[in-house]
Design a protein around this motif. Structure first.
Motif, PDB file in Angstrom:
ATOM      1  N   MET A 160       0.810  -1.224   0.000  1.00  0.00           N
ATOM      2  CA  MET A 160       0.000   0.000   0.000  1.00  0.00           C
ATOM      3  C   MET A 160       0.841   1.270   0.000  1.00  0.00           C
ATOM      4  SD  MET A 160      -3.034  -0.590  -0.594  1.00  0.00           S
ATOM      5  CE  MET A 160      -3.702   1.045  -0.358  1.00  0.00           C
ATOM      6  N   ASN A 161       1.950   1.241   0.751  1.00  0.00           N
ATOM      7  CA  ASN A 161       2.800   2.443   0.794  1.00  0.00           C
ATOM      8  C   ASN A 161       3.270   2.836  -0.594  1.00  0.00           C
ATOM      9  OD1 ASN A 161       2.553   2.765   3.472  1.00  0.00           O
ATOM     10  ND2 ASN A 161       4.535   1.806   4.020  1.00  0.00           N
ATOM     11  N   GLU A 162       3.703   1.848  -1.357  1.00  0.00           N
ATOM     12  CA  GLU A 162       4.204   2.104  -2.723  1.00  0.00           C
ATOM     13  C   GLU A 162       3.083   2.599  -3.619  1.00  0.00           C
ATOM     14  OE1 GLU A 162       7.331   1.912  -3.707  1.00  0.00           O
ATOM     15  OE2 GLU A 162       8.004   1.260  -1.709  1.00  0.00           O
ATOM     16  N   VAL A 163       1.938   1.930  -3.512  1.00  0.00           N
ATOM     17  CA  VAL A 163       0.811   2.279  -4.380  1.00  0.00           C
ATOM     18  C   VAL A 163       0.363   3.714  -4.123  1.00  0.00           C
ATOM     19  CG1 VAL A 163      -1.620   1.719  -4.847  1.00  0.00           C
ATOM     20  CG2 VAL A 163       0.055  -0.123  -4.627  1.00  0.00           C
ATOM     21  N   LEU A 164       0.299   4.087  -2.837  1.00  0.00           N
ATOM     22  CA  LEU A 164      -0.128   5.447  -2.478  1.00  0.00           C
ATOM     23  C   LEU A 164       0.933   6.462  -2.895  1.00  0.00           C
ATOM     24  CD1 LEU A 164      -1.615   4.705   1.068  1.00  0.00           C
ATOM     25  CD2 LEU A 164      -2.877   5.233  -1.042  1.00  0.00           C
ATOM     26  N   ASN A 165       2.180   6.055  -2.760  1.00  0.00           N
ATOM     27  CA  ASN A 165       3.302   6.916  -3.122  1.00  0.00           C
ATOM     28  C   ASN A 165       3.212   7.338  -4.591  1.00  0.00           C
ATOM     29  OD1 ASN A 165       5.770   8.187  -2.742  1.00  0.00           O
ATOM     30  ND2 ASN A 165       6.927   6.354  -3.354  1.00  0.00           N
ATOM     31  N   TYR A 166       2.841   6.397  -5.461  1.00  0.00           N
ATOM     32  CA  TYR A 166       2.723   6.694  -6.907  1.00  0.00           C
ATOM     33  C   TYR A 166       1.362   7.260  -7.269  1.00  0.00           C
ATOM     34  CZ  TYR A 166       7.089   4.110  -7.682  1.00  0.00           C
ATOM     35  OH  TYR A 166       8.387   3.701  -7.667  1.00  0.00           O
ATOM     36  N   TYR A 172      -7.051   0.394 -10.548  1.00  0.00           N
ATOM     37  CA  TYR A 172      -5.996  -0.485 -11.073  1.00  0.00           C
ATOM     38  C   TYR A 172      -5.591  -1.608 -10.103  1.00  0.00           C
ATOM     39  CZ  TYR A 172      -5.471   3.020 -14.720  1.00  0.00           C
ATOM     40  OH  TYR A 172      -5.706   3.857 -15.748  1.00  0.00           O
ATOM     41  N   TYR A 173      -6.070  -1.491  -8.853  1.00  0.00           N
ATOM     42  CA  TYR A 173      -5.622  -2.441  -7.825  1.00  0.00           C
ATOM     43  C   TYR A 173      -5.836  -3.902  -8.246  1.00  0.00           C
ATOM     44  CZ  TYR A 173      -5.138   1.394  -4.402  1.00  0.00           C
ATOM     45  OH  TYR A 173      -4.772   2.521  -3.734  1.00  0.00           O
ATOM     46  N   LYS A 174      -7.022  -4.163  -8.812  1.00  0.00           N
ATOM     47  CA  LYS A 174      -7.349  -5.547  -9.192  1.00  0.00           C
ATOM     48  C   LYS A 174      -6.356  -6.130 -10.182  1.00  0.00           C
ATOM     49  CE  LYS A 174     -12.156  -6.750  -8.346  1.00  0.00           C
ATOM     50  NZ  LYS A 174     -13.451  -7.074  -8.965  1.00  0.00           N
ATOM     51  N   LYS A 180       0.109  -7.148 -12.987  1.00  0.00           N
ATOM     52  CA  LYS A 180       0.319  -6.165 -14.063  1.00  0.00           C
ATOM     53  C   LYS A 180       1.248  -5.027 -13.650  1.00  0.00           C
ATOM     54  CE  LYS A 180      -2.719  -5.907 -17.875  1.00  0.00           C
ATOM     55  NZ  LYS A 180      -3.508  -4.963 -18.691  1.00  0.00           N
ATOM     56  N   ASP A 181       2.067  -4.569 -14.591  1.00  0.00           N
ATOM     57  CA  ASP A 181       2.857  -3.357 -14.384  1.00  0.00           C
ATOM     58  C   ASP A 181       1.942  -2.149 -14.601  1.00  0.00           C
ATOM     59  OD1 ASP A 181       5.001  -5.072 -14.127  1.00  0.00           O
ATOM     60  OD2 ASP A 181       5.532  -4.919 -16.261  1.00  0.00           O
ATOM     61  N   ILE A 182       2.387  -0.969 -14.130  1.00  0.00           N
ATOM     62  CA  ILE A 182       1.523   0.226 -14.249  1.00  0.00           C
ATOM     63  C   ILE A 182       2.277   1.333 -15.009  1.00  0.00           C
ATOM     64  CG2 ILE A 182       0.445   2.116 -12.935  1.00  0.00           C
ATOM     65  CD1 ILE A 182      -1.210  -0.411 -12.876  1.00  0.00           C
ATOM     66  N   LEU A 183       1.620   1.890 -16.021  1.00  0.00           N
ATOM     67  CA  LEU A 183       2.181   3.024 -16.771  1.00  0.00           C
ATOM     68  C   LEU A 183       1.586   4.304 -16.187  1.00  0.00           C
ATOM     69  CD1 LEU A 183       3.982   3.698 -19.267  1.00  0.00           C
ATOM     70  CD2 LEU A 183       1.863   3.752 -20.611  1.00  0.00           C
ATOM     71  N   LYS A 194       7.606  -3.804  -7.775  1.00  0.00           N
ATOM     72  CA  LYS A 194       7.747  -2.653  -6.885  1.00  0.00           C
ATOM     73  C   LYS A 194       6.463  -2.391  -6.102  1.00  0.00           C
ATOM     74  CE  LYS A 194      11.203   0.602  -7.579  1.00  0.00           C
ATOM     75  NZ  LYS A 194      11.535   2.020  -7.780  1.00  0.00           N
ATOM     76  N   LEU A 195       5.342  -2.850  -6.651  1.00  0.00           N
ATOM     77  CA  LEU A 195       4.027  -2.528  -6.079  1.00  0.00           C
ATOM     78  C   LEU A 195       3.434  -3.666  -5.257  1.00  0.00           C
ATOM     79  CD1 LEU A 195       2.517  -0.915  -9.302  1.00  0.00           C
ATOM     80  CD2 LEU A 195       3.517   0.269  -7.327  1.00  0.00           C
ATOM     81  N   THR A 196       3.990  -4.836  -5.421  1.00  0.00           N
ATOM     82  CA  THR A 196       3.378  -6.001  -4.755  1.00  0.00           C
ATOM     83  C   THR A 196       4.453  -6.897  -4.164  1.00  0.00           C
ATOM     84  OG1 THR A 196       3.472  -7.374  -6.744  1.00  0.00           O
ATOM     85  CG2 THR A 196       1.428  -6.113  -6.396  1.00  0.00           C
ATOM     86  N   ALA A 197       3.978  -7.702  -3.178  1.00  0.00           N
ATOM     87  CA  ALA A 197       4.805  -8.797  -2.640  1.00  0.00           C
ATOM     88  C   ALA A 197       4.234 -10.100  -3.199  1.00  0.00           C
ATOM     89  CB  ALA A 197       4.737  -8.786  -1.119  1.00  0.00           C
ATOM     90  N   PRO A 198       5.056 -11.156  -3.220  1.00  0.00           N
ATOM     91  CA  PRO A 198       4.555 -12.419  -3.776  1.00  0.00           C
ATOM     92  C   PRO A 198       3.364 -12.936  -2.963  1.00  0.00           C
ATOM     93  CG  PRO A 198       6.928 -12.514  -3.392  1.00  0.00           C
ATOM     94  CD  PRO A 198       6.450 -11.265  -2.762  1.00  0.00           C
TER      95      PRO A 198
END
Lengths: 302, 302
Positions: A160-166, A172-174, A180-183, A194-198
């Motif tokens: 969540m920290n990374e997602v909020l940071n960007y 797009y969360y789903k 998926k990568d994010i543009l 960078k946005l998720t853990a396994p």
């Protein structure tokens, strides 16, 4: 994932020893594996709700693995079951069950599907978004399959920290948890790592009974969370393995070691042995994490 | 004559309720009557020696009366039985058993004889110098027979005082107890009744399950020492008898009364009833000497 052993002795049911049957709870499924005589009573004793069983896997057509099946099918009928029931087992199983239903002039009030097996190669029997079940061809006196039950990987975990940071939009969360990568609007591509853990590691359960020592299966069951491997004999009776096509506790342990599974569960003991703890002692010389199955034992795999 | 009830409940085996099976000891025989799932374990629990069972009588091909048969046959094989085994049951029973043995690629190490039944008239199944067994055609949803087990009259009893009085040579004793008159050397004919007393009264056991109320059987089972008659329902559920072709406790008692048997044993209770004593209460309004069968109950007929 949770396993309940309803019966783990070979050959014939006795007052306190039941023949092979297990219930595996994996994700939202409750699978019944093998169905020796008296399994329906063992299900009641262990408070397993009949209606939750929708798939039954039969390894082979020796009586100690399936003589309880026709009774269970009939009882489901008498109880007015409505849910579909799928039976997976060797070719011939349909003929055996249908013949008995025919002579009793009853049919089932629910849909009964037979999936008859005759391949000597692993094949997928069932697959949904959470679970996959495949056969493990074994080496016994009659055509026999083990079964490999595998969880499918779940979604990746959102950091969540990374997602909020960007400042990524929730919409797009789903797709992010699916990998998926994010543009970004500024043209930067943020790789999914960078946005998720396994996701949580998946679990798997390999049921291998009955079989002679058969290292061919090692590749397929590699790294399983738990392996149930038959150990009909101790090494003191190893000379009986060739004619009966069964294994010793030592042989089961060697398979577990080669396959680097996390845990070995022994069972299918010959009733000639009074103290099943000797199976554990013999196996532990070759593989550390061993449990002896016992009728009524429940194991939760965390 | 002694009866052991291994199971006396209808429909499905439960934790503490077994489906139909009985062992009848009569003269030198130990007969197994019906063989619901789990019978082999009930035999062990009741310490019945497997090798003494040489004749198994199956009433009909509903699962609660024969699903334990294939397992018992297989267990006899695994134990290395050598004694012949005779199975008496409806046409189809051989096909069902043989099919399962075929798929398991085992055959029996003892001689297995099937005596398949399809007549709607009473027929003698077995007769030796001490015992005769015949079918009792019943009225159920599928072809069903009860069985009548009868002792044959033994030898008459020698009245030693009379025999010595007439100075009859010992060589004649064997024919006297068989009922022969004796011609003395002086020409006098001594009628057998003067030399002997009648033999002990014979006993008989009628097993009638499953059946709707069927008074046709009364004539055949007249004066039986004991009648086991199914009582699936109480009169409060009498409306279920027509579709299921079962009987109530009252109907069983009326059959017992008409047939003037010495004792009525009730069984095959629907598991909907908590207190089987109500079957006895209902029956005793019509016939006094009633016992409720219970799993594990042994009755000796003196």
């Amino acid at each position: 994932m949770q396993l309940t052993v309803l019966g783990c002795y070979s050959a014939t049911p006795r007052t306190f020893n039941h023949t092979t049957s297990q219930v595996l709870q994996i994700k939202n499924h409750l699978f019944l594996i093998d169905c020796g005589e008296g399994t329906q009573v063992q299900l009641r004793r262990n408070k397993v709700k009949f209606s939750r069983i929708k798939h039954i896997f039969i390894s082979h057509l020796h009586g100690d693995h399936f003589f309880g099946l026709v009774g269970l099918i009939s009882t489901f009928n008498l109880l007015g079951r409505k849910t579909d029931l799928h039976i997976y087992g060797p070719k011939g199983i349909k003929e055996i069950i249908v013949l008995q239903l025919k002579y009793s002039k009853t049919w089932t009030c629910y849909n009964l599907y037979f999936h008859e097996l005759e391949s000597n190669q692993p094949q997928v029997l069932l697959e949904d978004d959470k679970v996959i079940v495949e056969t493990i061809p074994l080496n016994h006196r009659v055509y026999t399959n083990g079964f490999l039950f595998k969880e499918k990987p779940g979604d990746r975990k959102l950091l969540m920290n990374e997602v909020l940071n960007y400042e990524i939009d929730k919409a797009y969360y789903k797709s992010i948890v699916k990998g998926k990568d994010i543009l970004l609007e500024n043209g930067d591509l943020i790789p999914n790592e960078k946005l998720t853990a396994p996701p949580k590691p998946t679990k798997s359960y390999a049921f291998c009974s009955d079989t002679a020592y058969y290292p061919i299966i090692v590749e397929q069951i590699k790294n399983a969370t738990a392996l149930y491997h038959e150990a009909t004999f101790l090494e003191s009776h190893a000379h009986l393995c060739a004619s009966t096509m069964h294994s010793t506790a030592k042989q089961a342990a060697i398979i577990a070691k080669k396959a680097q599974v996390q845990q070995l569960i022994l069972g299918h003991y010959s009733t000639r042995y009074d103290d099943i703890n000797n199976f554990k002692i013999e196996a532990q010389e070759f593989f550390e994490n061993v449990i002896c199955a016992q009728d009524g034992l429940t194991i939760t795999f965390d």
